[in-house]
Design an enzyme around this catalytic site. Structure first.
Site, PDB file in Angstrom:
ATOM      1  CG  HIS A  36      -2.106  -0.974   0.981  1.00  0.00           C
ATOM      2  ND1 HIS A  36      -3.226  -0.679   0.252  1.00  0.00           N
ATOM      3  CD2 HIS A  36      -2.245  -2.259   1.377  1.00  0.00           C
ATOM      4  CE1 HIS A  36      -4.038  -1.733   0.228  1.00  0.00           C
ATOM      5  NE2 HIS A  36      -3.452  -2.718   0.901  1.00  0.00           N
ATOM      6  CG  ASP A  38       1.258   0.603  -5.535  1.00  0.00           C
ATOM      7  OD1 ASP A  38       0.421   0.874  -4.643  1.00  0.00           O
ATOM      8  OD2 ASP A  38       1.015  -0.194  -6.475  1.00  0.00           O
ATOM      9  CB  SER A  69     -10.825 -16.683 -21.560  1.00  0.00           C
ATOM     10  OG  SER A  69     -10.543 -17.221 -20.271  1.00  0.00           O
ATOM     11  CB  ALA A 123      -4.487 -16.150  -5.138  1.00  0.00           C
ATOM     12  N   GLY A 124      -4.424 -12.629  -5.242  1.00  0.00           N
ATOM     13  CA  GLY A 124      -3.549 -11.476  -5.015  1.00  0.00           C
ATOM     14  C   GLY A 124      -2.195 -11.616  -5.690  1.00  0.00           C
ATOM     15  CB  SER A 126      -0.600  -9.165 -10.147  1.00  0.00           C
ATOM     16  OG  SER A 126      -0.548  -8.316  -9.061  1.00  0.00           O
ATOM     17  CB  SER A 127      -4.487 -13.254 -12.511  1.00  0.00           C
ATOM     18  OG  SER A 127      -5.581 -12.806 -11.770  1.00  0.00           O
ATOM     19  CG  ASP A 172      -0.115  -5.311  -8.926  1.00  0.00           C
ATOM     20  OD1 ASP A 172       0.738  -5.311  -8.025  1.00  0.00           O
ATOM     21  OD2 ASP A 172      -1.339  -5.287  -8.695  1.00  0.00           O
ATOM     22  CE1 TYR A 222      -4.916  -1.273  -3.445  1.00  0.00           C
ATOM     23  CE2 TYR A 222      -5.990   0.331  -4.861  1.00  0.00           C
ATOM     24  CZ  TYR A 222      -4.855  -0.337  -4.457  1.00  0.00           C
ATOM     25  OH  TYR A 222      -3.650  -0.066  -5.071  1.00  0.00           O
TER      26      TYR A 222
HETATM   27  C1  GLA Z   1      -2.936  -4.262  -5.124  1.00  0.00           C
HETATM   28  C2  GLA Z   1      -2.696  -3.150  -6.154  1.00  0.00           C
HETATM   29  C3  GLA Z   1      -1.262  -2.637  -6.089  1.00  0.00           C
HETATM   30  C4  GLA Z   1      -0.866  -2.295  -4.664  1.00  0.00           C
HETATM   31  C5  GLA Z   1      -1.222  -3.433  -3.700  1.00  0.00           C
HETATM   32  C6  GLA Z   1      -0.983  -3.075  -2.261  1.00  0.00           C
HETATM   33  O1  GLA Z   1      -2.191  -5.393  -5.496  1.00  0.00           O
HETATM   34  O2  GLA Z   1      -2.980  -3.610  -7.464  1.00  0.00           O
HETATM   35  O3  GLA Z   1      -1.106  -1.530  -6.946  1.00  0.00           O
HETATM   36  O4  GLA Z   1      -1.435  -1.084  -4.245  1.00  0.00           O
HETATM   37  O5  GLA Z   1      -2.576  -3.829  -3.835  1.00  0.00           O
HETATM   38  O6  GLA Z   1       0.364  -2.899  -2.020  1.00  0.00           O
END
Ligand code: GLA
Length: 385
Positions: A36, A38, A69, A123-124, A126-127, A172, A222
């Protein structure tokens, strides 16, 4: 695993479109520390990983975007020159990229595309950035647009901000394009200068434990956190007009205004200011090969995200707590936006299986489901296969 995916994507493409495609691999990412920060013009320390999305693409003469897809098992066609949001959510990540490339003055003609991969969705990892930056890379290659790497990153971020509607920062997409093997990247999200640090500790693995939950709060909270940080900056600016973002705030200055600030806004700002300081110190740890000290900072990050930034959840806290019980663990924390997704852990190889087993059993008996367990490798950013 990846070879199988490459074959599947390539074969599906040939069967559907009867030509030989360009094949591109676009990775997911992890972030070791700097969460958090960026969108507050601070620092992050991410890297691209060996979980990725494979694209097969080729231009067509029909002024159509024909896209399949594999993971959604859905096929869609769009007419070039008349872009609208699609009812297929996944397609908007791609259309957003085309929209941005068009806005840069290059009209994207037709192309055929098949894509699929092994980045777990939600899952976080960044797909979404992998889809955006991956397609931006493909379009650039297919039509020889000569857009430079940094502009590919920026247009992919704008695609997510404007077309998909998530106000994510730049981490990401940047990692997706600039990731390098065996290295993590210290990225200054203000100047976009970056520096690679080797991350090749023998016998230490980066392991992700996936809560397999994604609480619905994630995207609304967010955007609220972003707004709260902006509110903090607006207040602090009254006391020092040179402050443009939380990047410019020292903990001493913040502390001096603590009693006058809204307590929630103070907590959010305090977390971010401390996280930037921690990240810089963590980079020194990497230089000095002090993984113990690095890991402790990851734990402090988790504490801050839990108590001050308030973006953790019960499942994430449980995983961190149970992982840290183990001696073989250097560091553990929630990763990414929060409210679900994965924890990131640094674990000694010798004990890895045992730790995985214990964490799995504990999670299973508490939440009635197994966590995902991914031992990841650092990979390079998006590239042609
Ligand atoms: C998500 C956002 C990123 C970043 C993170 C937290 O992944 O896409 O840009 O802000 O949360 O660090």
């Amino acid at each position: 695993m990846i070879h199988k995916i490459i074959n599947t994507v390539s074969n599906q493409f040939r069967n559907r479109f009867k030509t030989k495609p360009l094949l591109v691999r676009s990775p997911g990412r992890v972030n070791l520390i700097g969460e958090h920060t960026d969108y507050n013009e601070g620092f992050v320390l991410p890297t691209a990983i060996d979980k990725s999305i494979i694209f097969a693409v080729s231009p067509n003469k029909d002024r159509l975007y024909r896209i399949y897809s594999i993971d959604m098992d859905e096929y869609r066609e769009f007419i070039a020159g008349s872009l609208k949001k699609s009812s297929a959510h996944w397609a908007n990540y791609l259309l957003g990229v085309i929209d941005q490339v068009n806005k840069m003055g290059f009209e994207v003609p037709g192309f055929d595309c098949v894509f699929g991969g092994d980045i777990p969705i939600g899952a976080g990892l960044s797909s979404s950035a992998a889809i955006e930056a991956g397609l931006a890379f493909c379009v650039n290659e297919m039509f020889q647009l000569h857009i430079d790497k940094l502009d590919l990153v920026k247009l992919s971020q704008r695609a997510e901000n404007e077309f998909v509607g998530v106000k994510c920062g730049i981490m990401d997409q940047f990692t997706n394009i600039f990731g390098a093997p065996n290295k993590v990247m210290k990225l200054d999200c203000r100047s976009l200068e970056y520096e690679y640090f080797p991350f090749d500790f023998k016998d230490i693995y980066i392991v992700l434990y996936d809560t397999r939950v994604s609480h619905s709060l994630a995207s609304s909270e967010y955007n609220i956190r972003r707004a709260q940080c902006e509110q903090g900056v607006a207040y602090l600016k009254n006391h020092n007009p040179r402050i443009q973002s939380l990047r410019d705030v020292t903990s001493g200055f913040l502390e001096s205004l603590k009693d006058q600030m809204d307590p929630v806004i103070y907590k959010r700002c305090h977390y971010v200011v401390k996280e930037n300081e921690r990240l810089l110190a963590a980079c020194d740890d990497l230089k000095n090969k002090e993984l113990g000290s690095f890991g402790k900072k990851m734990v402090q990050t988790h504490e801050g995200l839990k108590s001050e930034y308030e973006v953790s959840c019960r499942e994430l806290d449980f995983l961190v707590e149970h992982t840290l019980n183990e001696k073989a663990v250097f560091g553990s924390r929630m990763m990414g936006g929060g409210f679900g997704g994965c924890t990131i852990n640094l674990i000694k190889e010798d004990d890895l299986d045992r730790v995985n087993q214990r964490v799995k059993n504990a999670y299973l008996s508490e939440f009635g489901k197994e966590p995902g367990i991914y031992t990841i490798k650092i990979e390079k950013g998006t590239h042609i296969i």
